[in-house]
Design an enzyme around this catalytic site. Structure first.
Site, PDB file in Angstrom:
ATOM      1  N   SER A 166       0.853  -1.188   0.000  1.00 53.69           N
ATOM      2  CA  SER A 166       0.000   0.000   0.000  1.00 53.69           C
ATOM      3  C   SER A 166       0.886   1.234   0.000  1.00 53.69           C
ATOM      4  O   SER A 166       1.833   1.328   0.788  1.00 53.69           O
ATOM      5  CB  SER A 166      -0.911   0.001   1.233  1.00 53.69           C
ATOM      6  N   GLY A 167       0.559   2.160  -0.869  1.00 50.66           N
ATOM      7  CA  GLY A 167       1.393   3.340  -1.022  1.00 50.66           C
ATOM      8  C   GLY A 167       2.402   3.209  -2.150  1.00 50.66           C
ATOM      9  O   GLY A 167       3.126   4.148  -2.450  1.00 50.66           O
ATOM     10  N   THR A 171      -3.106   1.845  -7.113  1.00 53.74           N
ATOM     11  CA  THR A 171      -4.346   2.479  -7.579  1.00 53.74           C
ATOM     12  C   THR A 171      -4.074   3.451  -8.719  1.00 53.74           C
ATOM     13  O   THR A 171      -4.797   3.482  -9.719  1.00 53.74           O
ATOM     14  CB  THR A 171      -5.022   3.208  -6.411  1.00 53.74           C
ATOM     15  N   ASN A 217       1.104  -0.298   7.326  1.00 56.46           N
ATOM     16  CA  ASN A 217       0.390   0.632   6.447  1.00 56.46           C
ATOM     17  C   ASN A 217      -0.912   1.061   7.104  1.00 56.46           C
ATOM     18  O   ASN A 217      -1.615   0.248   7.684  1.00 56.46           O
ATOM     19  CB  ASN A 217       0.120  -0.040   5.103  1.00 56.46           C
ATOM     20  N   SER A 220      -4.342  -0.331   4.415  1.00 61.68           N
ATOM     21  CA  SER A 220      -4.031  -1.576   3.731  1.00 61.68           C
ATOM     22  C   SER A 220      -5.317  -2.235   3.232  1.00 61.68           C
ATOM     23  O   SER A 220      -6.305  -2.340   3.967  1.00 61.68           O
ATOM     24  CB  SER A 220      -3.289  -2.521   4.680  1.00 61.68           C
ATOM     25  N   SER A 221      -5.299  -2.672   1.977  1.00 64.61           N
ATOM     26  CA  SER A 221      -6.453  -3.381   1.424  1.00 64.61           C
ATOM     27  C   SER A 221      -6.481  -4.789   2.007  1.00 64.61           C
ATOM     28  O   SER A 221      -5.522  -5.542   1.859  1.00 64.61           O
ATOM     29  CB  SER A 221      -6.356  -3.448  -0.103  1.00 64.61           C
ATOM     30  N   GLY A 445       0.118  -7.526  -1.020  1.00 59.90           N
ATOM     31  CA  GLY A 445       1.402  -8.191  -1.219  1.00 59.90           C
ATOM     32  C   GLY A 445       1.793  -9.060  -0.039  1.00 59.90           C
ATOM     33  O   GLY A 445       1.051  -9.228   0.944  1.00 59.90           O
ATOM     34  N   GLU A 447       3.334 -10.368   3.342  1.00 61.00           N
ATOM     35  CA  GLU A 447       3.400  -9.700   4.647  1.00 61.00           C
ATOM     36  C   GLU A 447       4.201 -10.548   5.606  1.00 61.00           C
ATOM     37  O   GLU A 447       4.025 -11.786   5.667  1.00 61.00           O
ATOM     38  CB  GLU A 447       1.993  -9.456   5.213  1.00 61.00           C
TER      39      GLU A 447
END
Length: 1551
Positions: A166-167, A171, A217, A220-221, A445, A447
């Site tokens: 994330s980041g 997106t 994060n 985070s999705s 991704g 972890e």
């Protein structure tokens, strides 16, 4: 599982003292340095930062010192493919804002954390459209283009897998992918929003309900998202669908510190106060599902604002207000459900709400879900068991009730999330007929935290699956590369990650299967589950049991080992499907809640079936893999360069971890198992040709030369393909080591020669010093001898000078005395002469002044007398003139009175004509009876007319004599004519002709006072004519036409008489005054005056009289035709026929005459003559415009377009100089005078509808008037026609320009890069290459093709006489287009930024310059100046000694037009393939980088590509100013209309 690979053993890496290597460093991952000392397998290294390190020989990697400064765009091109090489390459490119890099066909995208608008504009999209992968710089557009082309060409669906933390920019990358796909295929809009916009607008909603804070994060999705972009058969986006996978359901009930639950819970707790009170909410700390972690707020994030933003996003995606209320009501209900605690009930193994607080939350949950609170309590605390005999209701203990509570909460949240996704998909819309799609996968991704639970286990299991898919794809690409190059390869086996997947998902015996088994037993705990794992997998190499823990276990994943804590595995895995929950919520009074739980089939409605999250997770993952396997995959790995989320910060350790987790390093390992180093033959020879110079002499075959070099080096395991050399890992380093040895030997030879040179130079210097010393001593001795000799010579010279001085003094004294005497005598003589001349000059001046005074006095007296005489004479003349003017003024009054009576008479005659038309039908019956009688009367009238004519002949002779005796009054007549111009503007009717006849007779009587006998005869004839007029007036209602014929004959005779009278200057002022005073009656006097004005108008009045006769003649014929009922075409029909004929004429190619387009001139003359510019409504303009449009609408023929451009621009020029929209009063009187200056001219105004057979040129007075460009006050249709014509000029201009662009565009793509030739000679430099004329001609063939196209195009424009102004504009824009295309291609393709390619392009530009010179400035203009960007860029490429150039010299002297970004890109991409020189110095590069950083916030300055200007570079005024005056008087009409009488005005006139 094992995958076949390539078999051979790579050569070990050669590391020697002085080698540049990479060594591992804990702070920056890898650091470079040079080897100082080697002791066995231990190496001592001096790093670039000054530190000295020791490392094992097997843990260091060689560094490529010849790598480009800006890195390579594809990391498979690296000489050394290893972790530090990959990291250094990414860092070098990131510093240049090159955020995209290929690894094969995998795209690595590093988030720049700043806006780079020049990378994503429409121009960049056009550059990548249709370009093969790898031809241009790496870009996300290139991946999308490959996927789209594969889908269109092969008809197979494709997928793009976007992964990363994330980041990392997943997106944004997804957004760019969808924008480019929409650009390629077009969009289908829904309610004003495009498909990709709707997908992106759904992100805030999905993030609110599917994202949460994790350890690493804040957003985070916790679910996977697969966006299916659907395409129709035309390749346009027709729909989209969002598929979600693997939602982390357990997070609803269990979270770890410092993580948070899903965002929506915290957003609702921060909602406005009325919302909180409505749902009975409060601080997140008061809810069990939120207070398991101490983190309730995020730094820099406002949950209250995010709540409002989420509500707005729901509105955008089409979720109504009622559904929004229901959604947040369900979210609040879940929070209340979490606060329901249970305690033991009265019965055994039963449970009840613990306290009043639990009962309150139970009641609130029931109210929010709109169900009965008692039923909710039973659903949580009891279970129904159905047996064949009876239905048993069993109570649950408190622990089981808590499990039931959490299961209900997870089920409700999961159904709610699925409903949101379905709603969003409905809002976007899907295409059921779509057969192809491109899927974009955005998923979490790998972890690995300090504490890893069930969630990390599922996520890493997903990434293992995707990594296996990724590995298979990478290895497949490797095999395709080897097969494409046709190299010999055999199979090896290397371990895949299938063993890890079997460990997790194998059934039975996998971790998930064992976990489900443990969850089915009520008494199972995490300890028993862990022991089961230890026993089952104690010998598995991927499963590791920690030494200090009894419940943890470690799995060796592809990205590293991860330690999992199994404490909450069982609780998080349980996911019961409880029928009681289903029945309860499906019966809810809230339709939204009931819709989340539709009724189940009968067989499952009364039974409780166990299900686990792990099993559901595995099933969804299997579905995802099936979807991916059915598509052609493409990979994008997004990387977050730093955790500060700031630009220009590159954290090596963080990035290495992301590359490892993203599988990039795993792909590199797969490549290293085969042939990681691949070099094209040319590059290999260029780099290693010096190892065997005997094989690269002349122009050998590149493949054979490479093979011989490798054979000489003795390398094993190498492969030679069709275009590349394939090397094993380590073999590149060995070749570099051999190369370094050769270079060291060469350096030693050079050093030896230099030292010899220095020694010889020192010896020569010592020898020269000795010689200088000897010559110095010898010089001293010579100086002493010379000094003695000089002293003797000085003594002799002193004596000689002393004697000379004495003699000189004596002579000077004598000379001075003589001069004094001579001066005195001469001065006396000069003074005498001066006084004499002074007196003579004074006397001369006095005499001259006196004579001047006397002549001046005489002149003044004479001048005064002359002035007095002139004044008196002029005064006498002025008095005479004043008397004449007063008499003329009195006559003007009488004329005005006559004019008024004439006007009344005209009105009366007009009324009588109208009455005649009304009575004509009544007189038809009587006409047949009176014809005979009228004919007899006509004969009598004719005889009287003949008698009158004979008398007039005599009268004329008598008048002629009288006029000859009378003094001339020409000047007075001109004054009279000027006073009566207003009378001449009245319309003339038939009665005017009769009045003219009478007036002429009366005028003759008045003028001939001396001949009274003749006057009496004229008066008698006048009375007879008046009687005849009365009879003719009575017969006028029936035979008006015949009467007019008789009048016409009489008037013609009068006109002939007037012509002779005009030539006789015999009338004086006295006779005219007497004629006026002797008029028998006022009416005849007025008429006679008006007729007498006719001769004063000279030829102009006479012509108008003839015009009036022709008009009357035509009117008479028309009336007779009406009487006889003969059909005749109306004026509109005739005009329509003329327009049709004109249109048929201009459709043909009429050609040119004297460089003037005939069609334009003919159209203009017709419109001007028909007065089409001055009418309110007409269709001729539309027909002309349609004709031009039909002629050019499907024309690709430049000759036709040039022909119409010439005609349209010429016609537009004529209209621009003729038409005016307003303020035309200054020209109106002139036009009135030209067409109606007399009574007969005014008659023409009343008969505009005259038939086309009559010569209208006579009506206008002179044909010259129609050919001259006079100003016309235009009406709206004419102005609209001018605007439409302007638009067509611009359209035709654009079509011609675009046709030329299309013609030269394919050639431009070939002109930017020189054709490949044998370049083996470059190893030894260009001095040995021999230029071949035929080869040079072949190289510039493409440029000559462009020059040929330009020449043909110019010839076409010249042949059609297109104005030079427009030709210049066309070529200026074409050269600007060439400049943009060549310059942008140069910046986007590194292979073009070479020295030899610069020479090639420079030769081509010289061809263009030569063409501009031949075309001349008249047609080429400033076109050559438009190539300034490519000229300066090429000039920079071919200059020598670039490292010596400063930034100021480059930016101000060499390339003043180029921006810093452009110079920076050219400098970093430059490579010398001819002499091996370097680009600009590192200091210049650093200075450029500083300037770029300062301008990074400026969106314009960061763009280095040029834009093509396709606007219209001129206006109508520019055309008007640039073109000369056009004479259209002598234009010959085409044969089609030349013989037509309606177009007789087009015939040129010699008068």
């Amino acid at each position: 599982m094992y995958i076949k690979g390539l078999l051979d053993v790579g050569t070990p890496v050669n590391i020697i003292v002085g080698s540049h290597v990479w060594v591992e460093d804990p702070d920056v991952a890898w650091i470079d340095g040079s080897v100082v000392k080697i002791t066995g397998k231990e190496v001592e290294i001096e790093a670039t930062n000054g530190k000295k390190l020791k490392a094992n020989l097997s843990k260091i990697y060689p560094k490529d010192m010849e790598a480009p400064a800006g890195g390579v765009d594809d990391m498979t091109k690296l000489s050394y493919l290893h972790e530090p090489g990959v990291l250094e390459n990414l860092k070098a490119r990131y510093e240049l804002n090159e955020i995209y890099t290929y690894t094969g066909n995998i795209l690595i995208a590093i988030n720049p954390f700043q806006r780079l608008p020049h990378l994503y504009n429409s121009h960049m999209m056009h550059q990548y459209k249709g370009a093969p992968l790898g031809e241009l710089s790496p870009h996300v557009f290139a991946v999308a283009d490959v996927a789209f082309r594969a889908m269109i060409n092969e008809g197979k669906s494709n997928s793009i897998l976007v992964s990363g933390e994330s980041g990392a920019g997943k997106t944004e990358t997804t957004k760019m992918l969808m924008q480019y796909l929409a650009f390629l295929g077009g969009r289908v809009a829904t309610e004003g929003r495009t498909v990709e916009q709707q997908v992106l607008e759904s992100n805030p909603v999905l993030e609110a309900f599917g994202n949460a804070k994790t350890v690493r994060n804040n957003n985070s999705s916790r679910f996977g998202k697969f966006v299916e972009i659907q395409f129709d058969k035309h390749g346009r986006i027709s729909g989209a669908a969002i598929r979600t996978y693997l939602l982390e359901r357990s997070r609803v009930c269990q979270i770890n510190d410092p993580e948070r639950n899903y965002h929506c819970f915290y957003l609702l707790c921060a909602a406005p106060q009325e919302e909180i009170e409505k749902y009975k909410l409060g601080n997140p700390k008061t809810f069990h599902y939120l207070n398991q972690s101490k983190c309730y707020e995020l730094v820099g994030v406002s949950d209250a604002q995010d709540y409002l933003a989420t509500r707005r996003a729901m509105d955008i995606v089409g979720i109504g207000v009622k559904d929004q209320e229901a959604i947040f009501r369900v979210v609040a209900a879940i929070l209340h459900i979490g606060n329901i605690d249970f305690t033991k009930g009265k019965e055994v193994d039963s449970s009840v709400p613990k306290d009043d607080k639990a009962k309150f939350h139970l009641k609130m949950a029931a109210e929010l879900l709109m169900c009965d609170s008692v039923a909710l309590e039973d659903a949580l605390c009891k279970r129904v068991m159905i047996t064949p005999e009876e239905v048993i209701k069993r109570s649950l203990d408190p622990q089981s009730a808590l499990v039931s509570r959490d299961g209900l909460a997870k089920t409700i949240y999961s159904r709610l999330f699925d409903w949101l996704v379905d709603k969003i998909n409905c809002s976007i819309g899907q295409d059921p007929n779509s057969k192809c799609l491109i899927g974009v996968l955005d998923i979490y991704g790998f972890e690995s935290f300090k504490a890893n639970s069930f969630e990390q286990f599922c996520i890493n299991f997903t990434n293992e699956k995707l990594q296996q898919h990724f590995n298979q794809h990478v290895f497949k690409m490797e095999q395709e590369e080897y097969t494409k190059e046709q190299i010999d390869w055999s199979y090896i086996e290397f371990v895949d990650n299938q063993d890890v997947l079997d460990l997790i998902e194998k059934k039975p015996g996998g971790i998930i299967a064992l976990l489900d088994e443990a969850c089915m037993f009520p008494k199972s705990t995490h300890e028993t589950f862990s022991n089961k794992l230890y026993q089952t997998f104690k010998n598995h190499k991927r499963f590791i049991k920690p030494k200090l823990s009894r419940t943890d276990f470690t799995i060796s994943h592809y990205a590293g080992e991860v330690l999992y804590q199994s404490d909450q595995f069982l609780d998080k895995n349980k996911d019961y499907v409880v029928p009681e929950h289903q029945d309860l919520l499906s019966a809810s009074k809230c339709s939204f809640v009931a819709g989340l739980f539709p009724p189940l089939p009968e067989e499952t409605s009364k039974s409780s079936k166990f299900s686990s999250i792990g099993s559901r997770f595995k099933l969804q993952l299997q579905q995802l893999m099936e979807t991916l396997n059915s598509t052609e995959p493409h990979y994008i790995r997004c990387v977050k360069p730093n955790n500060l989320l700031k630009p220009a910060i590159f954290e090596n350790v963080n990035i290495m971890q992301q590359l490892r987790c993203g599988g990039v390093l795993e792909a590199i390992r797969i490549s290293c198992a085969g042939y990681p180093t691949r070099r094209p033959f040319f590059e290999f020879i260029h780099r290693f040709g010096l190892l065997a110079t005997e094989f690269v002499q002349g122009n050998p075959d590149e493949k054979d030369a490479c093979k011989k070099i490798l054979d000489k080096m003795g390398l094993k395991g190498i492969q030679i393909g069709k275009t590349k050399v394939f090397l094993r890992a380590g073999q590149m380093a060995e070749l570099d080591a051999r190369r370094a040895e050769v270079l060291n030997s060469a350096a030693k030879v050079i050093q030896r020669r230099v030292r010899t040179h220095y020694a010889q130079k020192r010896f020569r210097a010592l020898r020269e010093a000795a010689i200088v010393l000897q010559s110095g001593w010898r010089g001293m001795l010579a100086c002493k001898v010379y000094d003695n000799i000089r002293k003797e010579a000085a003594a002799v010279k002193i004596q000689k000078n002393a004697r000379r001085h004495h003699a000189r003094n004596q002579y000077n004294k004598l000379q001075l005395s003589v001069l004094v005497l001579q001066t005195s005598v001469r001065a006396m003589a000069a003074r005498r002469e001066f006084m004499f001349r002074k007196r003579s000059k004074a006397s001369t001046i006095i005499q001259a002044r006196y004579r001047c005074h006397r002549a001046n006095s005489y002149y003044k007296k004479l001048l005064k007398g002359v002035i007095v005489t002139q004044c008196r004479w002029r005064g006498r003349l002025a008095k005479k003139e004043l008397r004449k003017l007063k008499m003329a003024a009195r006559e003007t009054g009488a004329l005005k009175e006559a004019k008024d009576k004439l006007e009344k008479h005209v009105e009366e005659l007009t009324w009588r004509l109208g009455l005649e038309k009304r009575l004509r039908t009544d007189l038809e019956e009587a006409k047949a009876q009176e014809v005979a009688k009228l004919q007899n009367q006509l004969k009598e009238l004719q005889s009287k007319v003949d008698e009158t004519n004979s008398l007039l002949v005599k009268e004329r002779e008598t008048a002629k004599k009288a006029i000859e005796e009378a003094p001339p009054v020409v000047q007075e007549i001109k004054v009279f004519v000027e006073d009566t111009e207003k009378i001449e503007s009245l319309k003339s009717e038939v009665e005017n002709l009769k009045a003219g006849l009478d007036s002429e007779k009366q005028r003759a009587d008045e003028a001939d006072q001396k001949y009274k006998e003749a006057q009496e005869i004229i008066e008698e004839r006048q009375k007879k004519l008046e009687e005849s007029d009365k009879k003719a007036q009575q017969l006028q209602d029936t035979l008006r036409g015949q009467y007019i014929y008789s009048i016409i004959k009489i008037v013609l005779q009068i006109i002939r008489l007037e012509e002779k009278i005009t030539n006789m200057e015999s009338e004086n002022q006295v006779l005219r005054q007497q004629a006026v005073s002797m008029a028998p009656n006022k009416f005849l006097s007025g008429r006679s005056r008006s007729i007498l004005q006719v001769p004063q108008k000279k030829h102009y009045t006479k012509t108008n009289i003839i015009n009036g006769l022709f008009i009357i003649h035509s009117i008479n014929h028309r009336d007779l035709a009406e009487v006889d009922d003969k059909p005749q075409k109306s004026l509109n029909e005739k005009q329509q026929e003329n327009q049709d004929l004109l249109i048929r004429c201009i459709v043909q190619h009429l050609g040119f005459t004297k460089n003037r387009p005939i069609a334009a001139c003919i159209i203009y003359k017709c419109l001007l003559h028909w007065r089409s510019f001055e009418v309110e409504r007409t269709s001729v303009f539309d027909r002309i415009i349609q004709t031009i449009g039909h002629a050019i609408e499907t024309q690709d023929n430049n000759d036709i377009l040039a022909y119409w451009l010439s005609n349209a621009s010429t016609l537009l020029l004529l209209l621009q100089r003729t038409l005016k929209a307003s303020g035309a009063a200054g020209m109106a009187p002139q036009r009135r005078r030209s067409s109606s200056a007399t009574l007969f001219g005014r008659m023409t105004q009343s008969f505009r509808g005259t038939p086309q057979g009559v010569s209208l040129a006579l009506i206008n007075g002179s044909i010259g008037g129609s050919d001259s460009l006079r100003q016309v006050e235009a009406k709206y249709p004419a102005l609209l026609f001018k605007q439409q014509l302007t638009a067509y000029v611009e359209k035709i201009y654009g079509m011609i320009r675009d046709n030329l662009k299309k013609e030269i565009s394919p050639l431009l793509g070939l002109c930017i890069q020189a054709p490949r030739t044998s370049r083996a000679s470059l190893v030894k430099g260009a001095s040995r290459s021999v230029a071949n004329t035929a080869a040079q001609q072949t190289l510039i063939a493409h440029w000559q093709g462009i020059v040929k196209s330009l020449g043909n195009f110019l010839d076409t424009l010249k042949a059609n006489h297109v104005p030079p102004f427009l030709v210049r504009k066309v070529f200026i824009q074409i050269f600007s287009f060439i400049n943009v295309q060549l310059f942008n291609s140069l910046l986007l393709r590194r292979e073009c930024c070479s020295f030899s390619n610069g020479e090639y392009v420079k030769a081509g530009l010289a061809e263009l310059e030569h063409w501009c010179y031949k075309a001349t400035d008249e047609y080429a203009g400033s076109a050559w100046d438009e190539l300034k960007h490519i000229r300066q860029a090429i000039g920079f490429l071919v200059i020598h000694q670039k490292p010596k150039k400063t930034l100021d010299e480059i930016s101000h002297d060499l390339c003043p037009v180029l921006s810093i970004q452009q110079l920076y890109r050219i400098s970093t991409m430059y490579w010398d393939d001819k002499y091996g020189t370097h680009s600009v110095s590192p200091d210049v590069i650093s200075s450029m980088r500083v300037l770029m950083t300062e301008d990074s916030n400026n969106a314009v300055s960061s763009s280095f590509l040029l834009d093509d200007d396709s606007s219209i570079p001129f206006s109508v005024d520019d055309i008007s100013k640039s073109m000369e005056q056009i004479d259209i008087a002598d234009i010959e009409p085409p044969p089609l209309i030349r013989e037509n009488s309606g177009f007789s005005f087009l015939l040129p006139h010699t008068d």
